[in-house]
Each structure stands twice: as structure tokens, then as C-alpha cells.
Scaffold this motif. Sequence first.
Motif, PDB file in Angstrom:
ATOM      1  N   LYS A 188     -36.757 -60.187-100.378  1.00 38.89           N
ATOM      2  CA  LYS A 188     -35.777 -59.632 -99.447  1.00 38.89           C
ATOM      3  C   LYS A 188     -35.133 -60.770 -98.671  1.00 38.89           C
ATOM      4  CE  LYS A 188     -38.352 -55.316 -98.726  1.00 38.89           C
ATOM      5  NZ  LYS A 188     -38.633 -54.233 -97.751  1.00 38.89           N
ATOM      6  N   THR A 189     -34.004 -60.482 -98.072  1.00 34.39           N
ATOM      7  CA  THR A 189     -33.357 -61.442 -97.199  1.00 34.39           C
ATOM      8  C   THR A 189     -33.631 -61.046 -95.761  1.00 34.39           C
ATOM      9  OG1 THR A 189     -31.612 -61.886 -98.813  1.00 34.39           O
ATOM     10  CG2 THR A 189     -31.176 -62.502 -96.525  1.00 34.39           C
ATOM     11  N   ILE A 190     -34.382 -61.892 -95.057  1.00 35.16           N
ATOM     12  CA  ILE A 190     -34.760 -61.632 -93.670  1.00 35.16           C
ATOM     13  C   ILE A 190     -34.095 -62.696 -92.798  1.00 35.16           C
ATOM     14  CG2 ILE A 190     -36.660 -61.269 -92.050  1.00 35.16           C
ATOM     15  CD1 ILE A 190     -36.699 -59.320 -94.421  1.00 35.16           C
ATOM     16  N   ASP A 191     -33.244 -62.258 -91.916  1.00 37.81           N
ATOM     17  CA  ASP A 191     -32.507 -63.185 -91.039  1.00 37.81           C
ATOM     18  C   ASP A 191     -31.820 -64.277 -91.848  1.00 37.81           C
ATOM     19  OD1 ASP A 191     -33.563 -61.600 -89.089  1.00 37.81           O
ATOM     20  OD2 ASP A 191     -34.777 -63.152 -88.132  1.00 37.81           O
ATOM     21  N   GLY A 192     -31.224 -63.875 -92.963  1.00 33.42           N
ATOM     22  CA  GLY A 192     -30.448 -64.796 -93.772  1.00 33.42           C
ATOM     23  C   GLY A 192     -31.237 -65.661 -94.715  1.00 33.42           C
ATOM     24  N   VAL A 193     -32.561 -65.461 -94.786  1.00 27.18           N
ATOM     25  CA  VAL A 193     -33.423 -66.315 -95.605  1.00 27.18           C
ATOM     26  C   VAL A 193     -34.143 -65.463 -96.659  1.00 27.18           C
ATOM     27  CG1 VAL A 193     -35.377 -67.894 -95.599  1.00 27.18           C
ATOM     28  CG2 VAL A 193     -33.763 -67.901 -93.682  1.00 27.18           C
ATOM     29  N   PRO A 194     -34.093 -65.842 -97.945  1.00 33.20           N
ATOM     30  CA  PRO A 194     -34.843 -65.090 -98.965  1.00 33.20           C
ATOM     31  C   PRO A 194     -36.351 -65.252 -98.746  1.00 33.20           C
ATOM     32  CG  PRO A 194     -33.171 -66.504 -99.962  1.00 33.20           C
ATOM     33  CD  PRO A 194     -33.292 -66.927 -98.536  1.00 33.20           C
ATOM     34  N   VAL A 195     -37.066 -64.141 -98.753  1.00 26.20           N
ATOM     35  CA  VAL A 195     -38.514 -64.146 -98.563  1.00 26.20           C
ATOM     36  C   VAL A 195     -39.132 -63.280 -99.652  1.00 26.20           C
ATOM     37  CG1 VAL A 195     -40.423 -63.612 -97.008  1.00 26.20           C
ATOM     38  CG2 VAL A 195     -38.243 -64.401 -96.067  1.00 26.20           C
ATOM     39  N   THR A 196     -40.165 -63.797-100.317  1.00 21.41           N
ATOM     40  CA  THR A 196     -40.835 -63.061-101.384  1.00 21.41           C
ATOM     41  C   THR A 196     -42.251 -62.706-100.959  1.00 21.41           C
ATOM     42  OG1 THR A 196     -39.538 -64.165-103.112  1.00 21.41           O
ATOM     43  CG2 THR A 196     -41.605 -63.144-103.787  1.00 21.41           C
ATOM     44  N   GLY A 197     -42.630 -61.475-101.221  1.00 19.08           N
ATOM     45  CA  GLY A 197     -43.989 -61.043-100.904  1.00 19.08           C
ATOM     46  C   GLY A 197     -44.065 -59.546-100.745  1.00 19.08           C
ATOM     47  N   TRP A 198     -44.971 -59.119 -99.882  1.00 22.14           N
ATOM     48  CA  TRP A 198     -45.180 -57.710 -99.572  1.00 22.14           C
ATOM     49  C   TRP A 198     -44.780 -57.476 -98.112  1.00 22.14           C
ATOM     50  CZ3 TRP A 198     -48.184 -60.532-102.818  1.00 22.14           C
ATOM     51  CH2 TRP A 198     -48.544 -59.975-104.041  1.00 22.14           C
ATOM     52  N   PHE A 199     -44.131 -56.361 -97.823  1.00 21.01           N
ATOM     53  CA  PHE A 199     -43.527 -56.142 -96.514  1.00 21.01           C
ATOM     54  C   PHE A 199     -44.039 -54.849 -95.880  1.00 21.01           C
ATOM     55  CE2 PHE A 199     -40.837 -58.863 -98.990  1.00 21.01           C
ATOM     56  CZ  PHE A 199     -40.339 -59.793 -98.083  1.00 21.01           C
ATOM     57  N   THR A 200     -44.301 -54.921 -94.585  1.00 21.83           N
ATOM     58  CA  THR A 200     -44.877 -53.762 -93.890  1.00 21.83           C
ATOM     59  C   THR A 200     -44.014 -52.521 -94.038  1.00 21.83           C
ATOM     60  OG1 THR A 200     -43.796 -54.410 -91.797  1.00 21.83           O
ATOM     61  CG2 THR A 200     -46.062 -55.177 -92.180  1.00 21.83           C
ATOM     62  N   GLU A 201     -42.709 -52.700 -94.064  1.00 26.92           N
ATOM     63  CA  GLU A 201     -41.811 -51.533 -94.110  1.00 26.92           C
ATOM     64  C   GLU A 201     -41.861 -50.807 -95.448  1.00 26.92           C
ATOM     65  OE1 GLU A 201     -39.130 -55.215 -94.841  1.00 26.92           O
ATOM     66  OE2 GLU A 201     -40.911 -54.683 -93.660  1.00 26.92           O
ATOM     67  N   ASP A 202     -42.570 -51.367 -96.420  1.00 29.94           N
ATOM     68  CA  ASP A 202     -42.750 -50.706 -97.709  1.00 29.94           C
ATOM     69  C   ASP A 202     -44.097 -50.002 -97.819  1.00 29.94           C
ATOM     70  OD1 ASP A 202     -40.259 -51.665 -98.510  1.00 29.94           O
ATOM     71  OD2 ASP A 202     -41.114 -53.496 -99.356  1.00 29.94           O
ATOM     72  N   PHE A 203     -44.865 -49.992 -96.722  1.00 30.05           N
ATOM     73  CA  PHE A 203     -46.184 -49.373 -96.696  1.00 30.05           C
ATOM     74  C   PHE A 203     -46.244 -48.355 -95.564  1.00 30.05           C
ATOM     75  CE2 PHE A 203     -46.807 -53.367 -98.772  1.00 30.05           C
ATOM     76  CZ  PHE A 203     -47.902 -53.232 -99.615  1.00 30.05           C
ATOM     77  N   THR A 204     -46.894 -47.227 -95.825  1.00 34.81           N
ATOM     78  CA  THR A 204     -47.215 -46.323 -94.727  1.00 34.81           C
ATOM     79  C   THR A 204     -48.377 -46.920 -93.936  1.00 34.81           C
ATOM     80  OG1 THR A 204     -48.846 -45.064 -95.981  1.00 34.81           O
ATOM     81  CG2 THR A 204     -46.533 -44.336 -96.113  1.00 34.81           C
ATOM     82  N   LEU A 205     -48.587 -46.406 -92.745  1.00 36.91           N
ATOM     83  CA  LEU A 205     -49.717 -46.874 -91.948  1.00 36.91           C
ATOM     84  C   LEU A 205     -51.026 -46.639 -92.699  1.00 36.91           C
ATOM     85  CD1 LEU A 205     -50.957 -48.037 -89.376  1.00 36.91           C
ATOM     86  CD2 LEU A 205     -50.949 -45.713 -88.428  1.00 36.91           C
ATOM     87  N   ALA A 206     -51.149 -45.483 -93.319  1.00 36.71           N
ATOM     88  CA  ALA A 206     -52.387 -45.181 -94.051  1.00 36.71           C
ATOM     89  C   ALA A 206     -52.634 -46.210 -95.147  1.00 36.71           C
ATOM     90  CB  ALA A 206     -52.323 -43.777 -94.642  1.00 36.71           C
ATOM     91  N   GLU A 207     -51.586 -46.656 -95.818  1.00 34.65           N
ATOM     92  CA  GLU A 207     -51.745 -47.662 -96.861  1.00 34.65           C
ATOM     93  C   GLU A 207     -52.122 -49.023 -96.267  1.00 34.65           C
ATOM     94  OE1 GLU A 207     -48.708 -46.054-100.322  1.00 34.65           O
ATOM     95  OE2 GLU A 207     -47.884 -47.143 -98.602  1.00 34.65           O
ATOM     96  N   LEU A 208     -51.489 -49.386 -95.155  1.00 35.64           N
ATOM     97  CA  LEU A 208     -51.833 -50.655 -94.509  1.00 35.64           C
ATOM     98  C   LEU A 208     -53.286 -50.669 -94.047  1.00 35.64           C
ATOM     99  CD1 LEU A 208     -48.719 -51.584 -92.336  1.00 35.64           C
ATOM    100  CD2 LEU A 208     -49.497 -52.677 -94.438  1.00 35.64           C
ATOM    101  N   ARG A 209     -53.810 -49.499 -93.706  1.00 35.40           N
ATOM    102  CA  ARG A 209     -55.201 -49.420 -93.242  1.00 35.40           C
ATOM    103  C   ARG A 209     -56.190 -49.807 -94.331  1.00 35.40           C
ATOM    104  NH1 ARG A 209     -55.311 -49.322 -87.719  1.00 35.40           N
ATOM    105  NH2 ARG A 209     -54.747 -47.300 -86.839  1.00 35.40           N
TER     106      ARG A 209
END
Length: 366
Positions: free
Chosen positions: A106-127
Motif C-alpha cells: 500500500k501507499t502510506i503517506d506517499g511511501v510504498p509499504v509492503t506487509g500486513w495492515f491492521t485495517e485489513d483485520f478485524t479486532l477478533a483476528e488481531l487478537r
Amino acid sequence: MIRRSAVVVLSVLIAGTVAAVSHQPEPAAAGRERQPLVIGHRGASALRPEHTLLSYETAIALGADYIEPDLVSTKDHVLVARHENEISGTTDVENHPEFAARRTTKTIDGVPVTGWFTEDFTLAELRTLRATERIPDLRPDNAALDGLAQIPTFDEVVELAQRRGVGVYPETKHPTYFDSIGLSLEEPLLEVLGRHGWRDRHDPVFIQSFETANLRELRGRTRLPLIQLVNGSGAPYDRVAAGDPLTYDRMVTPAGLKDVASYADGIGAATSRVVPTGPDGRLLAPTTLVRDAHRAGLDVHVWTLRDENSQLPADFRLGDPANPAYPRTTGDVTGWLSRLLDLGVDGVFADNPGTARAVLAARTRR
């Protein structure tokens, strides 16, 4: 949040090294008349994996006035404490094959970043994930605690702070980005604080951001104190995205500080803004930032006080640079903090709040 056996062991470790501190921080409005504040940076991140209840508990035990959670959002719009929304460096998500397909760029603040992102997980999944040390090469002892703690919600951090009699100092991370995906951070932030009865400028809360538009918006929606973060270089991303030429350099001029004072109660400045360093890493002459900010009616909280040689100005490093352990060896961090306090700062973000508390206690006894 922590496995039961780990809680018992780690509580004993904490109790064996420091007496627990239970105190209510002075109201934010007390300003410069009070003793400088000790802000537990991501908890006690020098001693425990950052942004875990374990880290926040340790910070409180070591005497922090405030604990600092960086806030990002889950897919179901719950605020959680992580340094970044990309979590491969602070959790064991890479060890969860069920989430392998969610790795993306994803592009975060103008910078490409690769990985896993909190906004793609529900709270239950993050737990289902567990926290890990972000910089194990610098802090290998913290890595021994990998896998013990879950990702805490902001609600849990506030509950802990109120139970232990300290304040919270939340940072909204990447607010422009989260606005762009429909997960604005400011509304749930104020909702959580309000639900716990923290709404007034005298409550022990500071809300901070490196951006400006969200702080201006918040000024019209809350009486809680606001802090404009100021990096050592660059510009607020919201202004970059809008094509505005405002930079952090301009923000720390007398005119820029006057503008900041129209919506914020203080600045959270990189230490290099107070005392810059030269090419050799040694300190140069102090700037007039603290004086200028005070004249504008702004408090000055500086970041970040770290114990390790590699994180200190060269003037305060100790030991043999040829030794492999030199970068992570504790330097003269107390001398560095004393220098900052002599220049009149009103608070310090510390990875080891115990160091900052000890320096303040020693100065009080003089």
C-alpha cells in the motif's frame, strides 16, 4: 491480554526492581509551573515489547506520568495500539498461514509499504496474533518476551491508566490515510475518552499528531489538550497532500509557533529541534525553540530519550566503540536528559521512564 503464567512471572520481575508508583498526574493546564512530565514512550519500550499492556504496566511502575499509545484502526473501526498500521515488525503475523494472502503493498503517506495492515483485520483476528520486539538487535532482552502479549485496544489502555492513576498521551497515526479509507481516527478516539469521563482540558490527556488538519478539527470538537508534533525535518503529510508548502522548519519560527498556538496547547519536538547535532554526532549550540514556544504560550515536550549509545548524541556515549555491544550499551542518558531539562523543556518522551523519573527526583532533592 497476557498469558496468566507470564503475568505472574513478569509482575515479580517488576516488583523486584522497582516499587510500584500510583499517582494522578497534574492537570494539563498546570503548564510550566509543574515538574516536567515523564511520558512512557510506547510504554516502557526499552524494557518490554512496545505498545503492549505489559509495556504500559512497566512504564507506570517506573514512574511515568503518562503512557503513550500510537493509534491505528482495525477493519471494524476499533482503535488499537501499534507503532504503525503495518504489523509484520511488531507481531507474529508472518507465522500465521491463514493470513498469508493478506500480505500486500500500500501507499502510506506517499511511501510504498509492503506487509500486513491492521485495517485489513478485524479486532477478533488481531487478537489471534502476539506482539514481538520491533528492534531485537538493539533490545535482545525484549525478544525473550515475544509471543506473550496481545495487541491492546485503546479502550484497554485508558482503563489501565485510570485504574493506575496516570494519564494517556495518544497519537493518531496517518490520519489522512485513515480518512481516505473511511476509518477516521478522531471520532472513536473522542468516543473512548468521553466514555471514560475524559473530556475537559484539565483531564490527564494529551492528543498528538504530526499532521495539522486533524488537530485543527479536534480543536473545534474537544477541550482536551492538543500537541502538534514536530519532526526534525520534512513536513506534515496532510499539507504535502494538499500541495501546501508548509514545513516543520517554518512551524518552529516565531510566526509558525503563533499559528500552532491558535489550535494546540504545546509541541512535541524532536530533540534535534532543541539541541541540533553536527556531522560528527556531537551537540551544537541550542536553538531558541523552547524560549520561542513558551513566548507563544506553548509547552514543549521532547522525544525521544533512549538509553543506548547508538540513540544518544556522541557527547553522551560511553565505552569502547570497537566493542560489539557498544551500540546497545547504556550511555550517559542522565547527563543528556539533564541538559534538556536545563534548557526548560516541559516534558520528555522516554523509552525507559525510570531513568527520567530518577533524574527528576535527583534534581528535586538539590
